[in-house]
Design an enzyme around this catalytic site. Structure first.
Site, PDB file in Angstrom:
ATOM      1  N   GLY A  26       0.790  -1.182  -0.047  1.00  0.00           N
ATOM      2  CA  GLY A  26      -0.071   0.060   0.117  1.00  0.00           C
ATOM      3  C   GLY A  26       0.909   1.258   0.056  1.00  0.00           C
ATOM      4  N   ILE A  27       0.394   2.289   0.813  1.00  0.00           N
ATOM      5  CA  ILE A  27       1.000   3.574   0.893  1.00  0.00           C
ATOM      6  C   ILE A  27       2.419   3.309   1.292  1.00  0.00           C
ATOM      7  CG2 ILE A  27       1.215   5.727   2.129  1.00  0.00           C
ATOM      8  CD1 ILE A  27      -2.170   5.683   1.952  1.00  0.00           C
ATOM      9  N   ARG A  63       4.381  -6.881   9.671  1.00  0.00           N
ATOM     10  CA  ARG A  63       4.279  -8.099  10.635  1.00  0.00           C
ATOM     11  C   ARG A  63       4.421  -9.076   9.815  1.00  0.00           C
ATOM     12  NH1 ARG A  63      -1.344  -6.375  12.525  1.00  0.00           N
ATOM     13  NH2 ARG A  63      -1.360  -6.038  10.497  1.00  0.00           N
ATOM     14  N   ASN A  82       3.638   5.101   9.344  1.00  0.00           N
ATOM     15  CA  ASN A  82       2.927   4.803   8.406  1.00  0.00           C
ATOM     16  C   ASN A  82       2.025   3.683   8.685  1.00  0.00           C
ATOM     17  OD1 ASN A  82       1.455   4.989   5.314  1.00  0.00           O
ATOM     18  ND2 ASN A  82       2.320   2.783   5.609  1.00  0.00           N
ATOM     19  N   TYR A 120     -11.280   4.134  14.372  1.00  0.00           N
ATOM     20  CA  TYR A 120     -10.417   4.931  13.487  1.00  0.00           C
ATOM     21  C   TYR A 120     -10.301   6.062  13.663  1.00  0.00           C
ATOM     22  CZ  TYR A 120      -7.980   5.306   9.056  1.00  0.00           C
ATOM     23  OH  TYR A 120      -6.965   5.826   8.131  1.00  0.00           O
ATOM     24  N   LYS A 142      -6.940   8.625  14.628  1.00  0.00           N
ATOM     25  CA  LYS A 142      -6.362   9.684  13.822  1.00  0.00           C
ATOM     26  C   LYS A 142      -6.498  10.884  14.228  1.00  0.00           C
ATOM     27  CE  LYS A 142      -4.762   6.530  10.657  1.00  0.00           C
ATOM     28  NZ  LYS A 142      -3.514   6.343  10.554  1.00  0.00           N
ATOM     29  N   ILE A 201      -7.579   6.377  -0.936  1.00  0.00           N
ATOM     30  CA  ILE A 201      -6.255   6.125  -1.903  1.00  0.00           C
ATOM     31  C   ILE A 201      -6.348   4.594  -2.045  1.00  0.00           C
ATOM     32  CG2 ILE A 201      -3.668   6.017  -1.925  1.00  0.00           C
ATOM     33  CD1 ILE A 201      -4.857   8.819  -1.435  1.00  0.00           C
ATOM     34  N   THR A 235      -5.388   1.113  -2.301  1.00  0.00           N
ATOM     35  CA  THR A 235      -4.362   0.281  -1.635  1.00  0.00           C
ATOM     36  C   THR A 235      -5.001  -1.020  -1.511  1.00  0.00           C
ATOM     37  OG1 THR A 235      -4.842   0.717   0.426  1.00  0.00           O
ATOM     38  CG2 THR A 235      -3.436   2.066  -0.438  1.00  0.00           C
TER      39      THR A 235
HETATM   40  P1  NAP Z   1      -2.345  -1.483   3.780  1.00  0.00           P
HETATM   41  O1  NAP Z   1      -2.570  -1.495   2.543  1.00  0.00           O
HETATM   42  O2  NAP Z   1      -3.276  -2.165   4.705  1.00  0.00           O
HETATM   43  O3  NAP Z   1      -0.942  -1.542   4.289  1.00  0.00           O
HETATM   44  C1  NAP Z   1      -0.663  -1.388   5.568  1.00  0.00           C
HETATM   45  C2  NAP Z   1       0.700  -1.623   5.913  1.00  0.00           C
HETATM   46  O4  NAP Z   1       1.204  -1.479   7.292  1.00  0.00           O
HETATM   47  C3  NAP Z   1       1.212  -3.178   5.646  1.00  0.00           C
HETATM   48  O5  NAP Z   1       2.593  -2.946   5.224  1.00  0.00           O
HETATM   49  C4  NAP Z   1       0.934  -3.788   6.959  1.00  0.00           C
HETATM   50  O6  NAP Z   1       1.833  -4.812   7.071  1.00  0.00           O
HETATM   51  C5  NAP Z   1       1.586  -2.595   8.072  1.00  0.00           C
HETATM   52  N1  NAP Z   1       0.843  -2.893   9.249  1.00  0.00           N
HETATM   53  C6  NAP Z   1      -0.349  -2.754   9.671  1.00  0.00           C
HETATM   54  N2  NAP Z   1      -0.325  -3.215  11.112  1.00  0.00           N
HETATM   55  C7  NAP Z   1       0.739  -3.333  11.454  1.00  0.00           C
HETATM   56  C8  NAP Z   1       1.565  -3.289  12.744  1.00  0.00           C
HETATM   57  N3  NAP Z   1       0.696  -3.359  13.877  1.00  0.00           N
HETATM   58  N4  NAP Z   1       2.661  -3.169  12.987  1.00  0.00           N
HETATM   59  C9  NAP Z   1       3.686  -2.989  11.770  1.00  0.00           C
HETATM   60  N5  NAP Z   1       3.053  -2.959  10.640  1.00  0.00           N
HETATM   61  C10 NAP Z   1       1.770  -3.031  10.345  1.00  0.00           C
HETATM   62  O7  NAP Z   1      -2.802   0.254   4.350  1.00  0.00           O
HETATM   63  P2  NAP Z   1      -2.864   1.224   3.420  1.00  0.00           P
HETATM   64  O8  NAP Z   1      -4.089   1.699   3.003  1.00  0.00           O
HETATM   65  O9  NAP Z   1      -1.541   1.320   2.686  1.00  0.00           O
HETATM   66  O10 NAP Z   1      -2.678   2.600   4.808  1.00  0.00           O
HETATM   67  C11 NAP Z   1      -1.395   2.879   5.193  1.00  0.00           C
HETATM   68  C12 NAP Z   1      -1.672   4.295   6.006  1.00  0.00           C
HETATM   69  O11 NAP Z   1      -2.411   4.985   5.215  1.00  0.00           O
HETATM   70  C13 NAP Z   1      -2.334   3.793   7.306  1.00  0.00           C
HETATM   71  O12 NAP Z   1      -2.001   4.437   8.642  1.00  0.00           O
HETATM   72  C14 NAP Z   1      -3.759   4.360   7.105  1.00  0.00           C
HETATM   73  O13 NAP Z   1      -4.445   4.486   8.308  1.00  0.00           O
HETATM   74  C15 NAP Z   1      -3.515   5.569   6.174  1.00  0.00           C
HETATM   75  N6  NAP Z   1      -4.548   5.732   5.421  1.00  0.00           N
HETATM   76  C16 NAP Z   1      -5.049   4.972   4.161  1.00  0.00           C
HETATM   77  C17 NAP Z   1      -6.061   5.548   3.439  1.00  0.00           C
HETATM   78  C18 NAP Z   1      -6.440   4.889   2.113  1.00  0.00           C
HETATM   79  O14 NAP Z   1      -7.539   5.118   1.374  1.00  0.00           O
HETATM   80  N7  NAP Z   1      -5.800   3.805   1.796  1.00  0.00           N
HETATM   81  C19 NAP Z   1      -6.595   6.782   3.610  1.00  0.00           C
HETATM   82  C20 NAP Z   1      -6.349   7.393   4.595  1.00  0.00           C
HETATM   83  C21 NAP Z   1      -5.168   7.053   5.652  1.00  0.00           C
HETATM   84  P3  NAP Z   1       1.662  -6.240   7.882  1.00  0.00           P
HETATM   85  O15 NAP Z   1       0.141  -6.424   7.649  1.00  0.00           O
HETATM   86  O16 NAP Z   1       2.520  -7.392   7.281  1.00  0.00           O
HETATM   87  O17 NAP Z   1       2.011  -5.760   9.231  1.00  0.00           O
END
Ligand code: NAP
Length: 256
Positions: free
Chosen positions: A18-19, A39, A91, A155, A159, A188, A190
């Site tokens: 993802g991001i 993880r 992140n 959530y 945030k 976004i 992802t």
């Molecule tokens: P994602 O696709 O679910 O990826 C999350 C990443 O964080 C993965 O690498 C995951 O790896 C890791 N992760 C999750 N829990 C963890 C933990 N307890 N310890 C260490 N690593 C951990 O999520 P994403 O959409 O890219 O989101 C990334 C960030 O952007 C987050 O903070 C999310 O809240 C924020 N965000 C996303 C969006 C969106 O639209 N996508 C919008 C607003 C904010 P593992 O599973 O291997 O741990």
């Protein structure tokens, strides 16, 4: 070159997909050395392999941001590998959907532990290694800060807490010459987003975003790159909204 992180040593939490993965890629391509966490070992190692031909050093370390012990080990191992630390990008995040009436204390705690306690633990640990001129960049969200989202009360609280946290953290870190800022992504595309919210949600969202589409992980990575660069050294305790204008319209009539 503007917004340079060339030769800088960077730790990114949640960098395996993802991001976070886009942040790893962009920083490596800009000539930084990167350690990233997650993880799931298999996914982390796979991502690492993907970027192994980049000019900077790269390493994956298994670590849970919600664990104090993991966080201490992560920073120590990262600094041993990199030889120092200039930038920490916090992140990692988690956004399961549950309405308040169905939400258990365990659901609440898990989200708050990862998204908010994780930011506190990782900021505190980063302070042991970052020097004058260091940067912390956190991935926050528009959710809970600018807008609400049914199913994401935990959530939203996490945030909103992150944005509150950086205001005071910025004051405490200022005497060390370290700045701390956040990026607030809108919607976004992802893997996490697709898994949790599905295709229909994504289509419906596109209709209410003034720029007409969801963002990409790179849109967030480049905002993080700016906030991590020396050109952003006079910015602290702030957040940048990257949402295609989603939070701008006052009503549906304001869209096109
Ligand atoms: P994602 O696709 O679910 O990826 C999350 C990443 O964080 C993965 O690498 C995951 O790896 C890791 N992760 C999750 N829990 C963890 C933990 N307890 N310890 C260490 N690593 C951990 O999520 P994403 O959409 O890219 O989101 C990334 C960030 O952007 C987050 O903070 C999310 O809240 C924020 N965000 C996303 C969006 C969106 O639209 N996508 C919008 C607003 C904010 P593992 O599973 O291997 O741990």
């Amino acid at each position: 070159m503007a917004f340079s992180v060339k030769g800088k040593n960077i730790l990114i939490t949640g960098g395996s997909k993802g991001i976070g993965k886009a942040i790893v890629e962009v920083f490596l391509k800009e000539g930084a050395n990167v350690v990233f966490s997650g993880r799931n070992i298999e996914r982390g190692e796979e991502t690492c392999k993907e970027f192994s031909s980049c000019q900077g050093k790269v390493k994956f370390i298994k670590s849970d941001v919600a664990s104090e012990e993991d966080t201490k080990n992560l920073f120590k191992e990262a600094v041993d590998f990199l030889g120092g630390l200039d930038i920490a990008v916090l992140n990692a995040g988690y956004y399961p959907q549950t309405r308040i009436k169905d939400m258990t204390v365990e659901d609440w705690d898990k989200v708050l532990d990862i998204n908010l306690k994780g930011v506190f633990l990782n900021t505190r640990e980063a302070m042991n290694y970052l020097k004058d001129g260091g940067h912390i960049v956190i991935t926050s969200s528009i959710t809970g800060v600018r807008v609400g989202n049914p199913g994401l009360a935990h959530y939203s609280a996490s945030k909103g807490g992150v944005n509150g946290f950086i205001k005071t953290a910025a004051l405490e870190l200022s005497s060390l010459g370290i700045n701390i800022n956040a990026v607030e992504p809108g919607n976004i595309m992802t893997p996490g987003m697709e898994d949790v919210l599905g295709e229909k949600y994504i289509k419906d969202q596109e209709a209410i975003i003034p720029l007409g589409k969801l963002g990409t992980a790179y849109d967030i990575a480049y905002a993080a790159l700016f906030l991590a660069s020396d050109e952003a050294k006079y910015i602290t305790g702030q957040s940048i909204i990257v949402d295609g204008g989603q939070t701008l319209p006052e009503s549906a009539m304001d869209l096109h």
